[in-house]
Design an enzyme around this catalytic site. Structure first.
Site, short mmCIF file in Angstrom:
data_model
loop_
_atom_site.label_atom_id
_atom_site.label_comp_id
_atom_site.label_asym_id
_atom_site.label_seq_id
_atom_site.Cartn_x
_atom_site.Cartn_y
_atom_site.Cartn_z
CE1 TYR A 292 88.98 -29.98 67.92
CE2 TYR A 292 88.65 -28.87 66.33
CZ TYR A 292 87.95 -29.74 66.94
OH TYR A 292 87.02 -30.20 66.85
CG ASP B 280 91.99 -22.03 66.97
OD1 ASP B 280 91.16 -21.31 67.85
OD2 ASP B 280 91.53 -23.14 66.86
CE LYS C 285 85.02 -26.29 71.75
NZ LYS C 285 84.46 -26.52 70.30
#
Length: 371
Positions: free
Chosen positions: A99, A170, A195
């Site tokens: 990310y 993650d 999210k």
């Protein structure tokens, strides 16, 4: 308890005074001391602890089957707390597809303080070659953002154990519904709660869940308390509420993603579809072995290059052109233009967060956009 029951009950406490079945929001920043100066309620100041945050952290820990959870104001704040807990000079091994927010955070905020290498962590030889005497953690992200790479968590954890290293995973793309990294050997799990936990694109949050309480975990807790990058009581309340429907929402997302991936793979203008639920995915067998479900994120590349990718993303009517993921609405974006000039993402790649609209409408929208 099964995950559906955990999601509904683990973060909820019946109010002792009113018997309300939904825990009330406690907005107080400070709490009254006892006559002897103590805090028999367990709360003294809301930066240190708050009833709504305690409820959120309890359900987060149970969802990941961890020992304890710490919640933060964003996913980036959660990741940064891990990095801040490390001694100066510690070496971090991170994935080459990571990310960009956390990758850039390392490069911009921790350069000269921590060392880091971005490598293919799934290649055992490459991973072993990059382990140094000062290596502290191996950071993994599976599925990865935006190339949907799958990391073999058990394999990486096995290598880490031999060298007394910690593995942080993650798990944002997968959620606890689709993957349980702690059960596969990871030491800690990170989430952007913005999210799928939030699920409605209207709040921000982050979380860390540890497999066991340790001195390192206490350092992270100190970063949380002293740094103060915590979610508000209101955000904690809404996250607990949203988590109650998490298992069922995620299953709907996954159902749509699988069908949309299959449609895209058969489309003549699509070059490649990156989704672990497809047998064409290079790590499909690893995903089958370690995931409960394949998630609801996918990326695809178009044969016409960057120009065609931008035409398609601008022609959709139901999908929304926006960053982020995990909401009930489907999002699509030209990812490389979001990540900046140093991106390694293909210029013809579109990333999709598959929502909960009817799958026929989503397919029809992409079909007309590529017509």
């Amino acid at each position: 308890m099964k995950i559906e029951t955990i999601a509904i009950h683990a973060g909820n406490h019946t109010d002792a005074s009113t018997k309300a079945v939904v825990q009330p929001i406690v907005m107080a920043t400070t709490f009254e001391r006892d006559e002897d100066g103590g805090f028999s309620s367990g709360y003294s100041y809301s930066r240190a602890a708050n009833p709504n945050r305690a409820a959120l952290e309890q359900v987060l820990a149970k969802l990941e089957n961890g020992a304890e959870a710490a919640s933060f104001s964003s996913g980036n704040a959660a990741g940064m707390s891990v990095f801040q807990s490390l001694d100066p000079g510690t070496h971090i091994i991170a994935p080459d597809d990571m990310y960009h927010g956390l990758r850039n955070q390392l490069k911009a905020l921790f350069a000269g303080i921590l060392e880091f290498d971005f490598i293919d962590v799934n290649d055992s030889d490459v991973l072993q070659a990059h382990i140094k005497p000062n290596t502290g953690i191996i950071w993994i992200e599976t599925p990865s953002n935006p190339l949907l790479k799958i990391t073999d968590i058990k394999k990486v954890a096995g290598i880490a154990n031999k060298h007394n290293l910690k593995v942080v995973c993650d798990n944002t793309f997968a959620t606890p519904v689709c993957q349980s990294p702690l059960a596969l050997g990871a030491d800690m799990v990170m989430h952007s709660a913005t999210k799928y936990f939030g699920g409605h694109s209207d709040l921000m949050g982050g979380a860390l869940i540890t497999a066991e309480k340790s001195d390192w975990w206490e350092k992270i807790r100190n970063v949380q308390t002293m740094g103060g990058a915590i979610p508000s009581p209101m955000d904690c309340y809404y996250l607990v509420r949203s988590i109650k429907t998490l298992p069922y929402r995620v299953r709907g997302h996954v159902h749509n993603a699988q069908l949309l991936a299959q449609f895209l793979e058969s489309h003549p203008r699509v070059d490649r579809v990156l989704y672990p639920g497809l047998s064409s995915h290079p790590q499909h067998e690893i995903a089958r072995a370690q995931m409960h479900a394949f998630g609801a994120m996918l990326s695809f590349t178009l044969k016409g290059g960057e120009e065609e990718a931008k035409k398609v993303v601008n022609a959709v009517k139901i999908f929304t052109r926006a960053t982020s993921l995990g909401g009930v609405e489907s999002l699509i974006e030209h990812r490389s233009s979001v990540e900046g000039p140093d991106t390694k993402t293909p210029l013809n790649l579109l990333r999709v967060s598959v929502g909960l609209e009817h799958i026929d409408d989503l397919i029809a929208d992409l079909k007309q956009a590529m017509a």
